[in-house]
Design a protein around this motif. Structure first.
Motif, PDB file in Angstrom:
ATOM      1  N   ASP A  82      66.036  25.029 -31.189  1.00 24.87           N
ATOM      2  CA  ASP A  82      64.492  25.268 -30.793  1.00 24.87           C
ATOM      3  C   ASP A  82      64.367  24.665 -29.629  1.00 24.87           C
ATOM      4  O   ASP A  82      63.405  25.101 -28.461  1.00 24.87           O
ATOM      5  CB  ASP A  82      63.748  24.466 -31.775  1.00 24.87           C
ATOM      6  N   HIS A  83      65.175  23.484 -29.478  1.00 25.38           N
ATOM      7  CA  HIS A  83      64.971  22.951 -28.094  1.00 25.38           C
ATOM      8  C   HIS A  83      65.605  23.480 -27.046  1.00 25.38           C
ATOM      9  O   HIS A  83      64.951  23.947 -25.809  1.00 25.38           O
ATOM     10  CB  HIS A  83      65.772  21.546 -28.138  1.00 25.38           C
ATOM     11  N   ASP A  84      66.602  24.235 -26.917  1.00 24.78           N
ATOM     12  CA  ASP A  84      67.289  24.954 -26.050  1.00 24.78           C
ATOM     13  C   ASP A  84      66.593  26.243 -25.735  1.00 24.78           C
ATOM     14  O   ASP A  84      66.642  26.720 -24.597  1.00 24.78           O
ATOM     15  CB  ASP A  84      68.714  25.593 -26.339  1.00 24.78           C
ATOM     16  N   ASN A  85      65.840  26.843 -26.860  1.00 20.73           N
ATOM     17  CA  ASN A  85      65.145  28.142 -26.726  1.00 20.73           C
ATOM     18  C   ASN A  85      63.713  27.739 -25.995  1.00 20.73           C
ATOM     19  O   ASN A  85      62.801  28.620 -26.097  1.00 20.73           O
ATOM     20  CB  ASN A  85      65.180  28.982 -27.924  1.00 20.73           C
ATOM     21  N   ASP A  86      63.374  26.532 -26.030  1.00 16.15           N
ATOM     22  CA  ASP A  86      62.063  26.074 -25.756  1.00 16.15           C
ATOM     23  C   ASP A  86      61.046  26.727 -26.708  1.00 16.15           C
ATOM     24  O   ASP A  86      59.970  26.974 -26.329  1.00 16.15           O
ATOM     25  CB  ASP A  86      61.779  26.469 -24.344  1.00 16.15           C
ATOM     26  N   THR A  87      61.443  26.701 -28.015  1.00 16.66           N
ATOM     27  CA  THR A  87      60.660  27.145 -29.233  1.00 16.66           C
ATOM     28  C   THR A  87      59.480  26.138 -29.434  1.00 16.66           C
ATOM     29  O   THR A  87      58.315  26.554 -29.430  1.00 16.66           O
ATOM     30  CB  THR A  87      61.285  27.389 -30.393  1.00 16.66           C
ATOM     31  N   HIS A  88      59.754  24.838 -29.559  1.00 16.22           N
ATOM     32  CA  HIS A  88      58.764  23.564 -29.669  1.00 16.22           C
ATOM     33  C   HIS A  88      58.901  22.723 -28.808  1.00 16.22           C
ATOM     34  O   HIS A  88      60.393  22.268 -28.675  1.00 16.22           O
ATOM     35  CB  HIS A  88      58.952  23.464 -31.101  1.00 16.22           C
ATOM     36  N   SER A  89      57.980  22.076 -28.465  1.00 15.13           N
ATOM     37  CA  SER A  89      58.419  20.748 -27.514  1.00 15.13           C
ATOM     38  C   SER A  89      58.565  19.566 -28.459  1.00 15.13           C
ATOM     39  O   SER A  89      57.943  19.769 -29.664  1.00 15.13           O
ATOM     40  CB  SER A  89      57.084  20.404 -26.785  1.00 15.13           C
ATOM     41  N   HIS A 132      55.645  22.077 -34.578  1.00 17.73           N
ATOM     42  CA  HIS A 132      54.914  21.777 -33.595  1.00 17.73           C
ATOM     43  C   HIS A 132      54.423  20.333 -33.297  1.00 17.73           C
ATOM     44  O   HIS A 132      54.521  19.880 -32.090  1.00 17.73           O
ATOM     45  CB  HIS A 132      53.401  22.764 -33.649  1.00 17.73           C
TER      46      HIS A 132
END
Length: 224
Positions: A82-89, A132
């Motif tokens: 999620d972090h690498d794909n900028d899915t959620h901060s 989120h």
């Protein structure tokens, strides 16, 4: 009065939980654990607070709350994705998070494992089920539970009526508790190879040579 003493007044523990071999657990995890967590598990054993927050403990047969199973590594990989794909901060580095509990709503509770070699300084963070929203407690797991169950803190990701029935602890029924099996005969090269392959597939960090840690052997025997 310590945080654990306050917690036991808020939510009394069961009479006689099963003791844990913490040296074996820390060897298996290859990291030290906070003293307050070890004292907490020794006092309460496996179970849940308010029938909502389920703490992870070693060698459980329920993967979601098995401290020594693959779930912590699996959740970390998902957070890294999620972090690498900028899915959620997220307010913390995924590699610093270690799962220590889950709620009925799908929230996950994590240790923030910094400094790595000073576990008694680790703080607690909770994420919303969809990833989120995060809530961070500046203190240990036990102090988080005291703040939560006393009503002094309320993570926005938790339900407002969490304490509607008061603070209480429900131990895991014996039928669901994990009982380590008796060790099998050692020395089989075939078994050792199979155990190492299985352990790696489950997320365990197992050495290529030498003695396989007893908790990994126990987990393999239970799985098979």
């Amino acid at each position: 009065m310590t945080s654990l003493e306050t917690l036991t007044h808020l939510a009394p523990p069961p009479a006689s939980p099963t003791p844990t071999d913490w040296n074996a657990v820390e060897t298996l995890l290859r990291m030290p654990l906070p003293a307050d967590y070890k004292q907490l598990v020794d006092a309460y054993g496996p179970g849940s607070f308010c029938d909502f927050l389920h703490l992870s403990t070693p060698h459980r047969n329920k993967e979601a709350v098995d401290l020594t199973g693959p779930m912590p590594a699996r959740l970390r990989r998902q957070l890294e994705k999620d972090h690498d794909n900028d899915t959620h901060s997220m307010p913390h580095r995924p590699e610093d998070l270690f799962a220590i509990g889950v709620t009925d709503n799908g929230n996950h509770l994590f240790w923030i494992t910094t400094p790595r070699n000073q576990p008694d300084l680790w703080n607690i963070t909770v994420n919303e089920a969809d990833g989120h929203t995060w809530y961070t407690h500046d203190g240990s797991l036990t102090s988080f539970l005291v703040a939560l169950l006393s009503g002094n803190e309320h993570p926005p990701v938790f339900p407002r009526d969490l304490l509607s029935r008061g603070a209480f602890f429900t131990p895991t029924p014996p039928a669901d508790a994990d009982t380590p099996p008796a060790p099998s005969p050692r020395g089989s090269v075939t078994n050792a190879t199979a155990i190492r392959e299985w352990a790696r597939s489950q997320g365990y960090d197992v050495p290529d040579r030498g003695r396989i840690p007893a908790p990994i052997i126990q987990a393999w025997e239970q799985s098979h």
